[in-house]
Write a protein that holds these residues in place. Structure first.
Motif, PDB file in Angstrom:
ATOM      1  N   GLY A  42      -0.824 -16.506  10.395  1.00 44.14           N
ATOM      2  CA  GLY A  42      -0.116 -16.345   9.136  1.00 44.14           C
ATOM      3  C   GLY A  42      -0.778 -15.424   8.139  1.00 44.14           C
ATOM      4  N   SER A  43      -2.014 -14.966   8.404  1.00 45.12           N
ATOM      5  CA  SER A  43      -2.732 -14.198   7.388  1.00 45.12           C
ATOM      6  C   SER A  43      -2.053 -12.868   7.090  1.00 45.12           C
ATOM      7  N   ALA A  44      -1.513 -12.208   8.107  1.00 43.79           N
ATOM      8  CA  ALA A  44      -0.835 -10.928   7.880  1.00 43.79           C
ATOM      9  C   ALA A  44       0.390 -11.111   7.010  1.00 43.79           C
ATOM     10  N   ARG A  45       1.051 -12.253   7.162  1.00 42.35           N
ATOM     11  CA  ARG A  45       2.219 -12.522   6.325  1.00 42.35           C
ATOM     12  C   ARG A  45       1.806 -12.962   4.917  1.00 42.35           C
ATOM     13  N   ARG A  46       0.818 -13.864   4.844  1.00 44.05           N
ATOM     14  CA  ARG A  46       0.380 -14.356   3.536  1.00 44.05           C
ATOM     15  C   ARG A  46      -0.169 -13.241   2.665  1.00 44.05           C
ATOM     16  N   LEU A  49       0.973  -7.990   3.948  1.00 43.05           N
ATOM     17  CA  LEU A  49       0.919  -6.790   4.774  1.00 43.05           C
ATOM     18  C   LEU A  49       2.161  -6.645   5.651  1.00 43.05           C
ATOM     19  N   LEU A  50       2.620  -7.739   6.248  1.00 41.96           N
ATOM     20  CA  LEU A  50       3.811  -7.649   7.095  1.00 41.96           C
ATOM     21  C   LEU A  50       5.035  -7.222   6.297  1.00 41.96           C
ATOM     22  N   ASP A  51       5.195  -7.802   5.114  1.00 41.10           N
ATOM     23  CA  ASP A  51       6.335  -7.399   4.269  1.00 41.10           C
ATOM     24  C   ASP A  51       6.266  -5.914   3.943  1.00 41.10           C
ATOM     25  N   LYS A  52       5.065  -5.409   3.700  1.00 46.16           N
ATOM     26  CA  LYS A  52       4.909  -3.983   3.428  1.00 46.16           C
ATOM     27  C   LYS A  52       5.295  -3.154   4.643  1.00 46.16           C
ATOM     28  N   GLU A  66      10.052  -8.317  15.841  1.00 49.03           N
ATOM     29  CA  GLU A  66       8.703  -8.829  15.616  1.00 49.03           C
ATOM     30  C   GLU A  66       8.355  -9.941  16.602  1.00 49.03           C
ATOM     31  N   LEU A  67       7.077 -10.048  16.880  1.00 46.46           N
ATOM     32  CA  LEU A  67       6.556 -11.136  17.705  1.00 46.46           C
ATOM     33  C   LEU A  67       5.175 -11.494  17.196  1.00 46.46           C
ATOM     34  N   GLY A  68       5.056 -12.671  16.592  1.00 44.09           N
ATOM     35  CA  GLY A  68       3.776 -13.165  16.102  1.00 44.09           C
ATOM     36  C   GLY A  68       3.219 -14.229  17.031  1.00 44.09           C
ATOM     37  N   GLY A  69       2.172 -14.891  16.557  1.00 42.17           N
ATOM     38  CA  GLY A  69       1.616 -16.015  17.292  1.00 42.17           C
ATOM     39  C   GLY A  69       0.512 -15.689  18.269  1.00 42.17           C
ATOM     40  N   VAL A  70      -0.041 -14.463  18.209  1.00 42.23           N
ATOM     41  CA  VAL A  70      -1.179 -14.152  19.078  1.00 42.23           C
ATOM     42  C   VAL A  70      -2.384 -14.974  18.629  1.00 42.23           C
ATOM     43  N   VAL A 137      -1.856   1.017  15.735  1.00 38.70           N
ATOM     44  CA  VAL A 137      -2.576  -0.141  15.202  1.00 38.70           C
ATOM     45  C   VAL A 137      -2.684  -0.041  13.691  1.00 38.70           C
ATOM     46  N   MET A 138      -2.474  -1.178  13.025  1.00 35.97           N
ATOM     47  CA  MET A 138      -2.872  -1.343  11.636  1.00 35.97           C
ATOM     48  C   MET A 138      -3.970  -2.397  11.665  1.00 35.97           C
ATOM     49  N   LEU A 139      -5.217  -1.964  11.546  1.00 38.79           N
ATOM     50  CA  LEU A 139      -6.369  -2.833  11.796  1.00 38.79           C
ATOM     51  C   LEU A 139      -6.685  -3.695  10.581  1.00 38.79           C
TER      52      LEU A 139
END
Length: 394
Positions: A42-46, A49-52, A66-70, A137-139
């Motif tokens: 969830g950190s990318a969403r919180r 960054l994902l919204d951007k 989209e596919l999360g949960g890695v 990649v967006m690192l």
């Protein structure tokens, strides 16, 4: 003797505070029209960054799914989910938003989407890939260096088999690096990432080829820099300058630059893969728990190399009359550094209990693939060596 080498590092790096704004143009420049945005928890969403990312893609007319949960130590089951999604949605580009686990999962999806058989065939040495979807990649986590490497490490849920596979086909087209995205990394993850970065270079530095002075100097500077910078960012997480050094070092440590003229060993990595597969531990922390035991096990046949490391990296005073003692102090200094940044130096510290003989035997058997392979290059290790090192690391 200097080992012959080929150096190939085609990934475009876009580095800095405003680097993220170049994402749509980069994707288009590599032919992306339908993108899989792949990420972890969830950190990318919180963080927003994902919204951007989604907003930039939408504003520039780039379709996406989209596919999360890695998860850390990325799983084959998630890779298979991604392959199915990419085929169904006719994805032609993958964007990994995260760190090494997300990038490795994206690479495996890229292989599998372009392959008619089971993607695990590549890790099981049953097939060689002919194609891979392009990956960007967006690192957000500097550690694995997968953004510039040819490597992909995946864990098969069935049997907890953690294996690496290398091919230039999966090298990322670009990587966007904004050090500000690393400010919120927890201290433990920051320290584990720095450990992994350093180990990628140490696995190349400890080579049977010792005549590549320039490569040694680059490796030693990288190791000293990360060692100093991680201490500073643990004190001040918003230290842009030192975060930037670590982020760039992560890529240089695993793009083969510090391997030129050398021969990589990676025995510690292979031993650790079985630890993280069996116990689900953080990869960098597992490396710290294993390295000292590996070093002591191989030391006596490579004393001069460990002396050079002790003096040039760890700042140990060279006792010319007693080189082995200098080498030992270098190993001890490295372990003290691990403790300083909160990393374990034994398996007991890592998993919170003593590892059993049965677990040691299981890890060694998996590591040597039931006696069919050896590991290491500076020192070639078979199953009995693996058992001995695991026991030393208890």
């Amino acid at each position: 003797m200097i080992n012959d080498f080929n150096f190939y590092a085609p990934t475009r790096i876009v580095f800095g505070r405003q680097s993220e704004d170049q994402l749509p143009q980069l994707i288009k420049s590599y032919g992306g029209t339908k993108v899989l945005v792949h990420y972890g928890g969830g950190s990318a969403r919180r963080s927003g960054l994902l919204d951007k990312v989604f907003g930039m893609l939408t504003a520039n007319g780039i379709a996406f799914v989209e596919l999360g949960g890695v998860v850390p130590n990325p799983l084959l089951s998630k890779v298979r989910d991604g392959i199915e999604l990419c085929r169904r949605e006719k994805v032609d580009f993958i964007l990994a938003v995260g760190g090494g686990s997300v990038i490795d999962s994206a690479k495996a999806i890229g292989y599998g989407t372009a392959y008619d058989g089971d993607v695990w065939d590549f890790w099981d040495s049953k097939a060689v890939p002919a194609k891979c979807l392009p990956i960007g990649v967006m690192l957000t986590i500097p550690a694995a260096g997968s953004e510039m490497s040819s490597s992909t490490v995946i864990t098969n849920d069935d049997g907890l088999l953690k294996r690496g596979f290398n091919s230039d086909l999966c090298r990322c087209k670009f990587c966007i690096m904004n050090p500000e995205r690393t400010f919120t990394l927890p201290p433990y993850q920051t320290a584990a990432g720095a450990t992994d970065i350093m180990m990628h270079t140490m696995e190349r530095y400890f080579s049977k080829y010792e005549d590549m002075t320039l490569t040694d100097a680059i490796a030693e500077a990288l190791l000293r820099t990360v060692k100093d910078c991680v201490v500073e960012v643990l004190r001040n997480p918003d230290d842009y300058r030192n975060r930037a050094q670590i982020m760039w070092a992560g890529s240089l440590a695993h793009n083969d630059l510090t391997e030129c003229g050398m021969e990589k060993d990676f025995a510690t990595h292979r031993l650790e893969h079985e630890l993280s597969a069996l116990f689900g531990v953080t990869h960098g922390a597992g490396l710290a728990a294993m390295w000292g035991s590996w070093a002591r096990y191989v030391l006596d046949r490579h004393v001069s190399r460990f002396v050079q490391f002790a003096v040039n990296v760890m700042g140990v005073t060279n006792d010319f009359a007693h080189p082995r003692e200098t080498a030992i102090r270098g190993i001890e200094a490295m372990e003290q550094f691990y403790r300083q940044i909160g990393m374990p130096t034994s398996i007991t510290e890592l998993i919170g209990r003593e590892v059993t003989e049965e677990e040691i035997a299981e890890m060694a058997k998996k590591c040597c693939r039931r006696g069919t392979i050896t590991i290491g290059a500076m020192e070639v290790l078979g199953e009995p060596d693996m058992v001995a090192i695991y026991r030393m690391a208890k």
